[in-house]
Design a protein around this motif. Structure first.
Motif, PDB file in Angstrom:
ATOM      1  N   GLN A   1       7.158 -13.456   8.585  1.00 42.79           N
ATOM      2  CA  GLN A   1       5.963 -13.755   7.808  1.00 42.79           C
ATOM      3  C   GLN A   1       5.092 -12.521   7.659  1.00 42.79           C
ATOM      4  N   ALA A   2       5.043 -11.690   8.684  1.00 44.52           N
ATOM      5  CA  ALA A   2       4.288 -10.435   8.586  1.00 44.52           C
ATOM      6  C   ALA A   2       4.901  -9.540   7.516  1.00 44.52           C
ATOM      7  N   ALA A   3       6.226  -9.490   7.475  1.00 46.53           N
ATOM      8  CA  ALA A   3       6.903  -8.670   6.467  1.00 46.53           C
ATOM      9  C   ALA A   3       6.635  -9.204   5.061  1.00 46.53           C
ATOM     10  N   ARG A   4       6.659 -10.517   4.914  1.00 45.94           N
ATOM     11  CA  ARG A   4       6.407 -11.109   3.598  1.00 45.94           C
ATOM     12  C   ARG A   4       4.966 -10.849   3.157  1.00 45.94           C
ATOM     13  N   LEU A   5       4.030 -11.044   4.069  1.00 41.82           N
ATOM     14  CA  LEU A   5       2.620 -10.803   3.757  1.00 41.82           C
ATOM     15  C   LEU A   5       2.377  -9.329   3.425  1.00 41.82           C
ATOM     16  N   GLY A   6       3.011  -8.439   4.176  1.00 42.45           N
ATOM     17  CA  GLY A   6       2.895  -7.013   3.910  1.00 42.45           C
ATOM     18  C   GLY A   6       3.483  -6.632   2.566  1.00 42.45           C
ATOM     19  N   LYS A   7       4.583  -7.265   2.215  1.00 45.12           N
ATOM     20  CA  LYS A   7       5.221  -6.996   0.921  1.00 45.12           C
ATOM     21  C   LYS A   7       4.294  -7.367  -0.229  1.00 45.12           C
ATOM     22  N   TYR A   8       3.667  -8.538  -0.131  1.00 44.55           N
ATOM     23  CA  TYR A   8       2.746  -8.966  -1.190  1.00 44.55           C
ATOM     24  C   TYR A   8       1.534  -8.046  -1.285  1.00 44.55           C
ATOM     25  N   SER A   9       1.045  -7.612  -0.154  1.00 43.33           N
ATOM     26  CA  SER A   9      -0.097  -6.703  -0.140  1.00 43.33           C
ATOM     27  C   SER A   9       0.269  -5.358  -0.767  1.00 43.33           C
ATOM     28  N   ALA A  10       1.434  -4.840  -0.413  1.00 39.06           N
ATOM     29  CA  ALA A  10       1.870  -3.556  -0.962  1.00 39.06           C
ATOM     30  C   ALA A  10       2.122  -3.662  -2.464  1.00 39.06           C
ATOM     31  N   GLU A  11       2.697  -4.764  -2.915  1.00 37.59           N
ATOM     32  CA  GLU A  11       2.926  -4.940  -4.351  1.00 37.59           C
ATOM     33  C   GLU A  11       1.604  -5.025  -5.117  1.00 37.59           C
ATOM     34  N   GLY A  12       0.648  -5.735  -4.565  1.00 37.27           N
ATOM     35  CA  GLY A  12      -0.677  -5.817  -5.189  1.00 37.27           C
ATOM     36  C   GLY A  12      -1.353  -4.457  -5.242  1.00 37.27           C
ATOM     37  N   GLY A  13      -1.194  -3.682  -4.170  1.00 33.16           N
ATOM     38  CA  GLY A  13      -1.750  -2.331  -4.151  1.00 33.16           C
ATOM     39  C   GLY A  13      -1.102  -1.431  -5.179  1.00 33.16           C
ATOM     40  N   LEU A  14       0.215  -1.577  -5.343  1.00 34.08           N
ATOM     41  CA  LEU A  14       0.913  -0.757  -6.333  1.00 34.08           C
ATOM     42  C   LEU A  14       0.449  -1.107  -7.740  1.00 34.08           C
ATOM     43  N   ASN A  15       0.269  -2.388  -8.005  1.00 34.10           N
ATOM     44  CA  ASN A  15      -0.242  -2.798  -9.325  1.00 34.10           C
ATOM     45  C   ASN A  15      -1.647  -2.256  -9.568  1.00 34.10           C
ATOM     46  N   MET A  16      -2.487  -2.303  -8.533  1.00 36.94           N
ATOM     47  CA  MET A  16      -3.844  -1.793  -8.660  1.00 36.94           C
ATOM     48  C   MET A  16      -3.833  -0.280  -8.882  1.00 36.94           C
ATOM     49  N   LEU A  17      -2.942   0.418  -8.187  1.00 33.77           N
ATOM     50  CA  LEU A  17      -2.833   1.861  -8.353  1.00 33.77           C
ATOM     51  C   LEU A  17      -2.394   2.215  -9.777  1.00 33.77           C
ATOM     52  N   LYS A  18      -1.406   1.491 -10.286  1.00 30.95           N
ATOM     53  CA  LYS A  18      -0.946   1.735 -11.661  1.00 30.95           C
ATOM     54  C   LYS A  18      -2.059   1.461 -12.677  1.00 30.95           C
ATOM     55  N   GLU A  19      -2.824   0.406 -12.438  1.00 32.21           N
ATOM     56  CA  GLU A  19      -3.937   0.082 -13.333  1.00 32.21           C
ATOM     57  C   GLU A  19      -4.998   1.180 -13.299  1.00 32.21           C
ATOM     58  N   GLY A  20      -5.271   1.722 -12.120  1.00 33.38           N
ATOM     59  CA  GLY A  20      -6.241   2.801 -12.000  1.00 33.38           C
ATOM     60  C   GLY A  20      -5.787   4.065 -12.711  1.00 33.38           C
ATOM     61  N   VAL A  21      -4.496   4.373 -12.610  1.00 33.66           N
ATOM     62  CA  VAL A  21      -3.975   5.555 -13.310  1.00 33.66           C
ATOM     63  C   VAL A  21      -4.065   5.353 -14.825  1.00 33.66           C
ATOM     64  N   ALA A  22      -3.760   4.145 -15.288  1.00 32.73           N
ATOM     65  CA  ALA A  22      -3.867   3.855 -16.723  1.00 32.73           C
ATOM     66  C   ALA A  22      -5.326   3.964 -17.193  1.00 32.73           C
ATOM     67  N   ASP A  23      -6.246   3.464 -16.377  1.00 30.33           N
ATOM     68  CA  ASP A  23      -7.672   3.582 -16.721  1.00 30.33           C
ATOM     69  C   ASP A  23      -8.111   5.049 -16.764  1.00 30.33           C
ATOM     70  N   TRP A  24      -7.606   5.840 -15.834  1.00 36.56           N
ATOM     71  CA  TRP A  24      -7.950   7.275 -15.803  1.00 36.56           C
ATOM     72  C   TRP A  24      -7.454   7.957 -17.080  1.00 36.56           C
ATOM     73  N   GLN A  25      -6.233   7.637 -17.486  1.00 37.70           N
ATOM     74  CA  GLN A  25      -5.676   8.236 -18.703  1.00 37.70           C
ATOM     75  C   GLN A  25      -6.462   7.793 -19.932  1.00 37.70           C
ATOM     76  N   ASP A  26      -6.903   6.548 -19.964  1.00 42.04           N
ATOM     77  CA  ASP A  26      -7.721   6.079 -21.089  1.00 42.04           C
ATOM     78  C   ASP A  26      -9.077   6.791 -21.120  1.00 42.04           C
ATOM     79  N   ALA A  27      -9.618   7.099 -19.947  1.00 34.27           N
ATOM     80  CA  ALA A  27     -10.922   7.736 -19.886  1.00 34.27           C
ATOM     81  C   ALA A  27     -10.860   9.198 -20.334  1.00 34.27           C
ATOM     82  N   THR A  28      -9.714   9.827 -20.189  1.00 40.17           N
ATOM     83  CA  THR A  28      -9.608  11.239 -20.567  1.00 40.17           C
ATOM     84  C   THR A  28      -9.268  11.422 -22.038  1.00 40.17           C
ATOM     85  N   ARG A  29      -9.011  10.359 -22.748  1.00 43.74           N
ATOM     86  CA  ARG A  29      -8.677  10.480 -24.172  1.00 43.74           C
ATOM     87  C   ARG A  29      -9.910  10.559 -25.013  1.00 43.74           C
TER      88      ARG A  29
END
Length: 75
Positions: A47-75
């Motif tokens: 269960q710890a591994a499953r919970l950690g997996k979901y947390s890491a996936e959510g973090g990766l999505n948030m990181l990708k969204e932040g990079v996309a926002d950064w690229q939009d801001a520099t245009r």
């Protein structure tokens, strides 16, 4: 502060928070930290591994969204 700087700061915050969630998810999945160690002591490492997996996936999505926002801001 101008609009571009404000957008970049928000994007940098998303990237930082996403990276923190990834690290937290890895720590939980490996049985470290408060929640991970609690689950490990109760023999619930799967269960710890499953919970950690979901947390890491959510973090990766948030990181990708932040990079996309950064690229939009520099245009």
């Amino acid at each position: 502060m101008d609009r571009t700087t404000e957008k970049k700061l928000k994007a940098a915050g998303k990237v930082a928070l996403g990276a923190a969630r990834i690290v937290s998810g890895i720590a939980t999945a490996t049985g470290h930290g408060f929640l991970g160690s609690l689950l490990r002591q109760h023999h619930m490492i799967h269960q710890a591994a499953r919970l950690g997996k979901y947390s890491a996936e959510g973090g990766l999505n948030m990181l990708k969204e932040g990079v996309a926002d950064w690229q939009d801001a520099t245009r």
